[in-house]
Design a protein around this motif. Structure first.
Motif, mmCIF file in Angstrom:
data_model
loop_
_atom_site.group_PDB
_atom_site.id
_atom_site.type_symbol
_atom_site.label_atom_id
_atom_site.label_comp_id
_atom_site.label_asym_id
_atom_site.label_seq_id
_atom_site.Cartn_x
_atom_site.Cartn_y
_atom_site.Cartn_z
ATOM 1 N N PRO A 181 28.985 6.009 7.550
ATOM 2 C CA PRO A 181 28.909 7.322 8.198
ATOM 3 C C PRO A 181 28.467 7.207 9.652
ATOM 4 C CG PRO A 181 27.082 7.013 6.669
ATOM 5 C CD PRO A 181 27.997 5.853 6.465
ATOM 6 N N ARG A 182 29.047 8.054 10.480
ATOM 7 C CA ARG A 182 28.686 8.127 11.900
ATOM 8 C C ARG A 182 28.436 9.583 12.267
ATOM 9 N NH1 ARG A 182 31.424 3.531 10.808
ATOM 10 N NH2 ARG A 182 31.319 1.806 12.299
ATOM 11 N N VAL A 183 27.496 9.792 13.182
ATOM 12 C CA VAL A 183 27.107 11.169 13.510
ATOM 13 C C VAL A 183 27.263 11.513 14.984
ATOM 14 C CG1 VAL A 183 25.460 11.159 11.596
ATOM 15 C CG2 VAL A 183 24.664 10.607 13.912
ATOM 16 N N SER A 184 27.534 10.532 15.829
ATOM 17 C CA SER A 184 27.553 10.800 17.267
ATOM 18 C C SER A 184 28.645 11.793 17.652
ATOM 19 C CB SER A 184 27.734 9.496 18.050
ATOM 20 O OG SER A 184 28.885 8.800 17.615
ATOM 21 N N GLN A 185 29.670 11.937 16.820
ATOM 22 C CA GLN A 185 30.756 12.868 17.114
ATOM 23 C C GLN A 185 30.444 14.286 16.661
ATOM 24 O OE1 GLN A 185 30.608 10.926 14.562
ATOM 25 N NE2 GLN A 185 31.465 11.921 12.752
ATOM 26 N N LEU A 186 29.351 14.483 15.934
ATOM 27 C CA LEU A 186 29.002 15.788 15.392
ATOM 28 C C LEU A 186 28.288 16.651 16.423
ATOM 29 C CD1 LEU A 186 27.588 14.740 11.888
ATOM 30 C CD2 LEU A 186 29.911 15.506 12.431
ATOM 31 N N THR A 187 28.377 17.966 16.240
ATOM 32 C CA THR A 187 27.589 18.869 17.071
ATOM 33 C C THR A 187 26.118 18.731 16.687
ATOM 34 O OG1 THR A 187 27.697 20.700 15.504
ATOM 35 C CG2 THR A 187 29.509 20.499 17.107
ATOM 36 N N PRO A 188 25.201 19.127 17.562
ATOM 37 C CA PRO A 188 23.779 19.056 17.202
ATOM 38 C C PRO A 188 23.458 19.806 15.907
ATOM 39 C CG PRO A 188 24.002 19.409 19.555
ATOM 40 C CD PRO A 188 25.392 19.507 18.977
ATOM 41 N N GLU A 189 24.047 20.972 15.712
ATOM 42 C CA GLU A 189 23.795 21.725 14.486
ATOM 43 C C GLU A 189 24.318 20.979 13.262
ATOM 44 O OE1 GLU A 189 22.465 25.387 12.477
ATOM 45 O OE2 GLU A 189 22.117 24.514 14.461
ATOM 46 N N ALA A 190 25.487 20.367 13.404
ATOM 47 C CA ALA A 190 26.064 19.616 12.281
ATOM 48 C C ALA A 190 25.220 18.386 11.953
ATOM 49 C CB ALA A 190 27.495 19.213 12.601
ATOM 50 N N LYS A 191 24.644 17.738 12.955
ATOM 51 C CA LYS A 191 23.747 16.610 12.711
ATOM 52 C C LYS A 191 22.529 17.050 11.899
ATOM 53 C CE LYS A 191 24.765 13.908 16.882
ATOM 54 N NZ LYS A 191 24.201 13.385 18.161
ATOM 55 N N ASP A 240 24.052 6.814 13.617
ATOM 56 C CA ASP A 240 25.139 5.833 13.633
ATOM 57 C C ASP A 240 24.628 4.490 13.120
ATOM 58 O OD1 ASP A 240 26.889 7.688 14.659
ATOM 59 O OD2 ASP A 240 26.952 6.842 16.680
ATOM 60 N N PRO A 241 25.522 3.650 12.609
ATOM 61 C CA PRO A 241 25.092 2.335 12.116
ATOM 62 C C PRO A 241 24.454 1.490 13.222
ATOM 63 C CG PRO A 241 27.343 2.825 11.425
ATOM 64 C CD PRO A 241 26.967 3.874 12.420
ATOM 65 N N LEU A 242 23.508 0.651 12.812
ATOM 66 C CA LEU A 242 22.903 -0.300 13.735
ATOM 67 C C LEU A 242 23.751 -1.568 13.798
ATOM 68 C CD1 LEU A 242 19.157 -0.051 12.661
ATOM 69 C CD2 LEU A 242 20.310 1.162 14.517
ATOM 70 N N PHE A 250 0.832 -1.199 0.000
ATOM 71 C CA PHE A 250 0.000 0.000 0.000
ATOM 72 C C PHE A 250 0.870 1.253 0.000
ATOM 73 C CE2 PHE A 250 -3.779 -2.119 2.414
ATOM 74 C CZ PHE A 250 -4.150 -2.776 1.257
ATOM 75 N N SER A 251 1.985 1.204 0.723
ATOM 76 C CA SER A 251 2.889 2.349 0.828
ATOM 77 C C SER A 251 4.303 1.813 1.021
ATOM 78 C CB SER A 251 2.483 3.260 1.991
ATOM 79 O OG SER A 251 2.511 2.554 3.228
ATOM 80 N N THR A 252 5.277 2.714 1.009
ATOM 81 C CA THR A 252 6.676 2.278 1.043
ATOM 82 C C THR A 252 7.522 3.166 1.943
ATOM 83 O OG1 THR A 252 7.152 3.653 -0.880
ATOM 84 C CG2 THR A 252 6.640 1.333 -1.316
ATOM 85 N N HIS A 253 8.628 2.594 2.400
ATOM 86 C CA HIS A 253 9.741 3.341 2.969
ATOM 87 C C HIS A 253 10.935 3.061 2.057
ATOM 88 C CE1 HIS A 253 8.193 3.595 7.413
ATOM 89 N NE2 HIS A 253 7.467 4.290 6.571
ATOM 90 N N VAL A 254 11.268 4.041 1.248
ATOM 91 C CA VAL A 254 12.345 3.873 0.272
ATOM 92 C C VAL A 254 13.654 4.334 0.893
ATOM 93 C CG1 VAL A 254 13.120 4.397 -2.067
ATOM 94 C CG2 VAL A 254 10.674 4.329 -1.559
ATOM 95 N N LYS A 255 14.683 3.525 0.748
ATOM 96 C CA LYS A 255 15.995 3.850 1.316
ATOM 97 C C LYS A 255 17.058 3.023 0.610
ATOM 98 C CE LYS A 255 14.624 2.590 5.376
ATOM 99 N NZ LYS A 255 14.422 2.145 6.780
ATOM 100 N N ASP A 256 18.291 3.450 0.748
ATOM 101 C CA ASP A 256 19.426 2.666 0.281
ATOM 102 C C ASP A 256 20.234 2.259 1.504
ATOM 103 O OD1 ASP A 256 21.096 1.380 -1.485
ATOM 104 O OD2 ASP A 256 21.551 3.168 -2.678
ATOM 105 N N MET A 257 20.937 1.126 1.411
ATOM 106 C CA MET A 257 21.598 0.554 2.573
ATOM 107 C C MET A 257 23.061 0.271 2.305
ATOM 108 S SD MET A 257 18.864 0.528 4.408
ATOM 109 C CE MET A 257 19.516 -0.215 5.919
ATOM 110 N N ALA A 258 23.856 0.327 3.364
ATOM 111 C CA ALA A 258 25.267 -0.048 3.303
ATOM 112 C C ALA A 258 25.594 -0.874 4.542
ATOM 113 C CB ALA A 258 26.154 1.183 3.223
ATOM 114 N N VAL A 259 26.638 -1.687 4.426
ATOM 115 C CA VAL A 259 26.994 -2.635 5.489
ATOM 116 C C VAL A 259 28.494 -2.600 5.760
ATOM 117 C CG1 VAL A 259 25.057 -4.221 5.139
ATOM 118 C CG2 VAL A 259 27.117 -4.466 3.745
#
Length: 352
Positions: free
Chosen positions: A320-330, A280-282, A226-235
């Motif tokens: 890519p990881r984001v936990s090291q970024l400032t809130p504004e940079a995130k 951050d990656p799961l 009925f609907s979708t969540h479209v995304k691309d993935m990396a491992v």
């Protein structure tokens, strides 16, 4: 032939007619945006002038329209009738589609609120809602086969409670493959419910967390979409299994054009909504005993195939990881990723 078999065997035109009405905007194949793409910005506490928080559906609609998106999928929870009408007016003014994200009733006492949420979503213009049957990831939330069997039973009960409300309000409900259901199990659940009003919100990447091949998942679930969540993935490898990330479209490993084509084949009036979560990656700990606690047998071929896939698809520069970024940079990176995905959808997926 039951209702589900009928839906799978209809022509494209008949499938379109299975919706109560087919609005003109469904012919517009612009990519929409799922609220979870704004993982950091939705109800953000960051004091940012450039990326102010979105606190309601109207603010999200306005911003996504500015980006050139086709619509939004947003949480519907406790809206007033007056607010639903304001959302409808804004949506109609902007020419966007609206889909709701809604919780399921667990027992009879939950029904009045559920019906009010459905009615408000319908008033705002939503003809499709998205839901999940599990609040958490299978390998983190459930710790025995019996616990997951209990989830299956409670999910069936919830959907049976919800179905008459959906039918009465003429709203379709898509169950997301939310790192919980294996695709065949989700199909089995739909067959048990056996309703034209209940189908799938097909997430293109989630099921990799359960070691399923993403293209096979789309092939299995597209007849019910009925609907979708479209995304691309990396491992990426890590000692207990592998890491899994959403990445900007075109930079990952999924065959997005083919996946979109399969969904359009089965539901030509369906929407495509971006879920690009910048985080951050799961960790997918598939080499630990705890990961397998809900499974009665370890599917060795699937594990071997996924680990081989991880080794064959190294993401340049590391995930890519984001936990090291400032809130504004995130917030800035989140917006950059969303815009990049919208541009890809126009250039490569024909979503003008």
């Amino acid at each position: 032939m039951d209702r589900r078999d009928f839906l799978q065997k209809t022509t494209a035109g008949a499938l379109a007619l299975s919706f109560p009405t087919v609005p003109d905007f469904l012919a517009d194949k612009r990519m929409g945006i799922v609220v979870h793409s704004y993982w950091s910005r939705w109800n953000s506490k960051v004091d940012s002038k450039k990326y102010p928080a979105f606190t309601n559906a109207i603010e999200l609609l306005d911003h996504c329209h500015q980006l050139g998106a086709g619509g939004v999928q947003v949480i519907v929870n406790g809206w007033s009738t007056d607010f639903a009408k304001k959302v409808r007016d804004e949506r109609e003014k902007l020419g966007l589609y609206l889909e709701g994200s809604i919780g399921l009733p667990k027992k009879a006492e939950d029904m009045p609120k559920f019906e009010q949420d459905v009615a408000n979503a319908r008033e705002a213009g939503a003809q499709v809602l998205r839901t999940v049957c599990s609040t958490g990831r299978r390998y983190e939330t459930y710790h025995s086969p019996e616990a997951f069997e209990d989830l299956k039973k409670s999910a069936l009960t919830s959907l049976q409670l919800a179905e008459p409300v959906l039918r009465r309000h003429k709203v379709k409900l898509g169950i997301e493959n939310h790192k919980d259901w294996l695709a065949p199990d989700l199909v089995n659940l739909l067959k048990q419910v056996n309703s034209e009003w209940i189908g799938v919100t097909l997430d293109f990447g989630n099921s990799m967390a359960l070691l399923e091949d993403p293209m096979q998942v789309v092939q299995t679930l597209a007849p019910y979409v009925f609907s979708t969540h479209v995304k691309d993935m990396a491992v990426e490898e890590y000692p207990n299994g592998f890491l899994l990330s959403e990445v900007p479209m075109g930079k990952g490993m999924l065959d997005l054009p083919k996946m979109v084509e399969l969904c359009r084949k089965h539901n030509p009036v369906g929407t495509f909504s971006l879920e690009m979560i910048t985080r951050d990656p799961l960790e997918i700990p598939c080499l630990t005993n705890a990961y397998w606690e809900t499974f009665r047998a370890m599917p060795a071929p699937e594990l071997a195939r996924m680990l081989r896939t991880v080794r064959e698809h190294t993401y340049s520069g590391g995930l890519p990881r984001v936990s090291q970024l400032t809130p504004e940079a995130k917030l800035a990176l989140e917006e950059e990723n969303i815009v990049a995905c919208l541009n890809y959808s126009k250039e490569k997926l024909g979503m003008k």
